[in-house]
Design an enzyme around this catalytic site. Structure first.
Site, PDB file in Angstrom:
ATOM      1  N   SER A   1     -33.155  47.769 -30.888  1.00  0.00           N
ATOM      2  CA  SER A   1     -34.050  46.651 -30.562  1.00  0.00           C
ATOM      3  C   SER A   1     -35.205  46.674 -31.546  1.00  0.00           C
ATOM      4  O   SER A   1     -35.362  47.627 -32.307  1.00  0.00           O
ATOM      5  CB  SER A   1     -34.611  46.811 -29.148  1.00  0.00           C
ATOM      6  OG  SER A   1     -35.625  47.804 -29.133  1.00  0.00           O
ATOM      7  N   ASP A   2     -36.041  45.667 -31.553  1.00  0.00           N
ATOM      8  CA  ASP A   2     -37.289  45.789 -32.291  1.00  0.00           C
ATOM      9  C   ASP A   2     -38.303  46.483 -31.366  1.00  0.00           C
ATOM     10  O   ASP A   2     -38.008  46.771 -30.195  1.00  0.00           O
ATOM     11  CB  ASP A   2     -37.781  44.429 -32.814  1.00  0.00           C
ATOM     12  CG  ASP A   2     -38.701  44.601 -34.031  1.00  0.00           C
ATOM     13  OD1 ASP A   2     -39.182  45.730 -34.261  1.00  0.00           O
ATOM     14  OD2 ASP A   2     -38.953  43.611 -34.754  1.00  0.00           O
ATOM     15  N   TYR A   3     -39.467  46.744 -31.900  1.00  0.00           N
ATOM     16  CA  TYR A   3     -40.516  47.534 -31.257  1.00  0.00           C
ATOM     17  C   TYR A   3     -40.877  46.953 -29.881  1.00  0.00           C
ATOM     18  O   TYR A   3     -41.548  45.920 -29.803  1.00  0.00           O
ATOM     19  CB  TYR A   3     -41.726  47.472 -32.174  1.00  0.00           C
ATOM     20  CG  TYR A   3     -42.695  48.615 -32.122  1.00  0.00           C
ATOM     21  CD1 TYR A   3     -42.735  49.558 -33.151  1.00  0.00           C
ATOM     22  CD2 TYR A   3     -43.604  48.729 -31.090  1.00  0.00           C
ATOM     23  CE1 TYR A   3     -43.652  50.576 -33.139  1.00  0.00           C
ATOM     24  CE2 TYR A   3     -44.523  49.765 -31.073  1.00  0.00           C
ATOM     25  CZ  TYR A   3     -44.540  50.689 -32.096  1.00  0.00           C
ATOM     26  OH  TYR A   3     -45.462  51.692 -32.088  1.00  0.00           O
ATOM     27  N   GLU A   4     -40.398  47.588 -28.837  1.00  0.00           N
ATOM     28  CA  GLU A   4     -40.657  47.147 -27.453  1.00  0.00           C
ATOM     29  C   GLU A   4     -40.079  45.778 -27.128  1.00  0.00           C
ATOM     30  O   GLU A   4     -40.468  45.151 -26.142  1.00  0.00           O
ATOM     31  CB  GLU A   4     -42.171  47.160 -27.131  1.00  0.00           C
ATOM     32  CG  GLU A   4     -42.761  48.553 -27.264  1.00  0.00           C
ATOM     33  CD  GLU A   4     -44.208  48.674 -26.820  1.00  0.00           C
ATOM     34  OE1 GLU A   4     -44.909  47.647 -26.824  1.00  0.00           O
ATOM     35  OE2 GLU A   4     -44.611  49.790 -26.470  1.00  0.00           O
TER      36      GLU A   4
END
Ligand code: BGC
Length: 741
Positions: free
Chosen positions: A282-285
């Protein structure tokens, strides 16, 4: 270590050996995948649910020195991966703990944002794209990978292959521009370069992130499926075909569904249609951000949604670890989905050889600074050169070097440089002093930085200009004005830079403007006052020497824009491959000069206050020499579907300097069942010609390259007439036509 012979290329035998070694590395990555499945089965059979969720979790919490808490977590198998964390020594120690002291001995995967270089910083990707040189870009990626791998990094979050047509978006700096073909070609070259040196690449941000509404980062994207498949997805498919080991899901909601919870993107297209067998991070959070998107009630629901959609590893937020084991126990999450995700992650760890750490096979040496200097020079685009003011004569007396970006190492590196060192950057000021001797360079910054609005430095700048034979003005944007979360609504030069140009131009010396920026800026008042304009992006460690080479003719500009430059932000989006509309403006009716009454000639698709065309079109770039295009020929008048036609044209160097030219191939389908772009790039080649030399270039164009998605979303090549151009940019060129039968 093998050193490249000075001033020459490798002997052919050696080149072949190197190619074989590289091929062997690549084959090795492939072969391990086949052998690895039984080993993965055995590991999966022994893993607890918590250990599985741990593998699916990536943390940024590793600090220097390693805390007892993090060591304990690694022993417990709490994390499968760390990003942007610790020092090389910390990573080695953490890896020792993971492989020797954890129950299953599964190695950690260390990821990092090695976006345009590790210690040696290459031009920002948008600058690299302006080189239109896949081979040199591949070399730069290899050099970056080698530097990063030596520090225990296994994985880079690059290339960013989001198509974008919006210079307001700060991340345009990290992109390879507006065109799917160019981005696909250069992105695949980056993937190969990184992975040839054992650094896993990551195709990001899948998908559509670059179409953020209003150019505001993280914003919503609406992309109809035809546009998605024809423009936004092809670079990702090309990365997949180049063997990219990982993908990153985007922050954006695509047509209402967050990319991180998007089954259509991740399961149907990526895995189903393209057969991708690596893993998705995923991307950051971005997993837990689905709560704020409003598609999940809480972190547990977000975790479930991401898992089902096809995210294998969660970056930074901890919903996978916190909730998936319980969701499986409660019968709400399918345990097979966890196994599948862990399998993909372990597969990549095995493919990278992390289970058997041993010295990687030797590959040919690279000289990073040399590659950086060449790539910086090839990325610079000459936008104007009135009366051939450039190159400056080497015997010139004094030059004035002015402007906030002439001696600003950090700004010159651009966005995303975690490991580049400012003290190793050679600025234009340093390079020009070195080239001409310090006495011939009169230096006055004029402004402290690009946003400085004070005129306190103007008198010194004006006096330097008056005492010199020519003025080189280094203007643009600081590092912090482009990159992630750095969107701008105004595209002009910030601060008092326009006023500085005015002040300096009043001295009456020829002004050469060099613009360093992370995006296309609007700078018509500068362009009208300067005799020459070089667009240098953020050119990296060797930007100074590269610019000095160009200014004094030791190198000839050959960069071409990978993105259209608007005249004003109000025109955005402006891109070359637009549709024609039913009411295109006539060439003489776009833009009505101020002062004249507003009487549009017709009800056409235009602006009353500005020309519809871009300031500088996609593909555009001048040289110190001139090239003439002539004699477009086709191997046949018609081509049956499924076959290919050869398009050739003659390119002659009609000037006085040996130089390189990027020759571009465009097509148009003027009548089809679906409206088609006015032009589409289908090929390009960088060639070098001596003065007076003429060469015939041949492009093979298959009918498959003419295909598009029809009304029923079937990919078809329709019979009929096609126009074709061999061209120096997206608006000129020699034209012809042929039919597909
Ligand atoms: C960016 C990614 C990057 C990640 C890790 C995110 O904010 O969107 O491109 O790789 O952070 O630093």
């Amino acid at each position: 270590m093998l050193a490249q012979p000075r001033g020459g290329s490798w002997p052919r035998r050696l080149r072949r050996r190197i190619a074989l070694i590289l091929l062997a590395c690549f084959m090795n990555l492939q072969a391990q995948s086949v052998d690895s499945e039984p080993r993965i089965d055995a590991l999966l059979a022994r893993m607890t649910l918590e250990e599985k969720a741990g593998q699916m979790s990536q943390s940024t919490s590793m600090r220097s020195p390693l805390s007892e808490e993090i060591k304990e977590q690694i022993r417990r198998g709490r994390w499968g991966s760390f990003l942007n964390a610790g020092s090389a020594a910390d990573r080695a120690e953490a890896q020792r703990i993971a492989t020797r002291e954890s129950r299953l001995g599964i190695p950690l995967l260390f990821g990092r944002d090695v976006i345009h270089g590790y210690r040696t910083i290459f031009p920002i990707p948008l600058g690299q794209a302006a080189s239109w040189n896949p081979e040199l870009i591949r070399q730069a990626a290899r050099a970056a990978a080698r530097e990063a791998a030596a520090d225990g990094i296994h994985w880079t979050f690059a290339p960013m292959i989001d198509i974008t047509r919006d210079p307001r978006w700060g991340r345009i700096a990290e992109s390879l521009g507006e065109d799917p073909y160019l981005t696909a070609t250069l992105g695949a070259a980056m993937v190969r370069g990184f992975q040839e040196e054992g650094l896993a690449a990551c195709a990001k941000h899948y998908a559509g992130y670059g179409a953020a509404e209003g150019g505001r980062d993280y914003n919503t994207t609406w992309i109809p499926e035809r546009l998605l498949r024809e423009v936004y997805l092809p670079p990702f498919q090309a990365a997949r075909e180049a063997g990219v080991l990982t993908f990153m899901s985007g922050f954006n909601a695509l047509n209402g569904i967050p990319a991180t919870g998007n089954e259509f993107l991740l399961r149907r297209v990526l895995r189903g249609e393209w057969g991708f067998d690596g893993f998705v991070v995923s991307d950051y959070e971005s997993v837990t951000e689905m709560v704020r998107h409003g598609v999940a009630r809480d972190a547990a629901e977000a975790a479930l949604r991401a898992l089902r959609a096809g995210v294998d590893m969660e970056m930074v937020s901890t919903s996978f670890y916190d909730h998936l084991p319980a969701l499986v126990r409660a019968g709400k999450a399918d345990p097979k989905l966890l196994d599948e995700a862990v399998r993909r992650i372990l597969r990549i760890k095995l493919r990278l050889g992390l289970f058997e750490p041993e010295a990687p096979p030797a590959t040919a040496s690279i000289q990073p600074l040399e590659v950086a200097r060449r790539l910086s020079a090839q990325s610079v685009v000459l936008l104007k050169n009135r009366d051939g003011v450039l190159p400056l004569p080497k015997g010139i007396g004094k030059i004035a070097v002015i402007g906030p970006l002439a001696d600003s190492p950090v700004d010159q590196m651009g966005t995303w440089v975690m490991d580049g060192r400012a003290e190793e950057v050679i600025t234009p000021l340093a390079a020009l002093r070195n080239l001409l001797g310090p006495d011939r360079v009169l230096w006055a910054p004029g402004l402290k930085n690009s946003r400085d609005g004070s005129r306190a430095g103007f008198p010194a700048a004006a006096s330097a200009a008056r005492s010199a034979e020519a003025v080189v003005l280094f203007l643009g944007e600081e590092q912090i004005l482009s990159g992630e979360a750095r969107s701008r609504a105004f595209l002009g030069l910030p601060g008092a830079q326009d006023a500085l140009v005015e002040e300096v131009a009043a001295a009456g010396r020829p002004v050469i403007a060099v613009i360093l920026a992370g995006r296309p800026l609007t700078f018509s008042s500068v362009a009208s006052r300067a005799r020459a304009v070089l667009y240098a992006w953020h050119p990296g460690t060797m930007g100074g020497p590269a610019l000095a080479d160009l200014l004094f003719g030791n190198a000839v500009p050959s960069g071409k824009l990978a993105v259209s430059f608007p005249r004003t932000a109000g025109q955005v989006p402006v891109y070359y491959s637009h549709l024609h509309t039913g009411r295109p403006p006539a060439p003489d009716e776009s833009g009505i000069p101020t002062g004249t009454p507003v009487e549009p000639k017709g009800f056409t698709s235009k602006y009353l206050d500005v020309d519809v065309t871009p300031e500088y079109p996609f593909g555009f770039g001048l040289s110190y020499t001139t090239f003439e295009y002539s004699n477009l020929r086709l191997s046949a008048a018609g081509v049956p579907r499924g076959a290919a036609i050869t398009v050739s044209a003659d390119i002659a160097n009609t000037g006085r300097l040996e130089a390189e030219e990027v020759v571009q191939l465009y097509v148009r389908d003027p009548v089809a069942s679906v409206a088609r772009p006015v032009r589409e790039l289908k090929g390009f080649e960088r060639i070098r010609l001596k003065p007076g030399e003429k060469r015939t270039l041949r492009f093979s164009l298959s009918t498959g390259q003419l295909a598009f998605y029809d009304e029923r979303m079937q990919r078809v090549t329709e019979p009929g007439l096609f126009q074709v151009w061999v061209a120096p940019d997206s608006v000129r060129g020699v034209a012809g036509s042929f039919t597909v039968r």
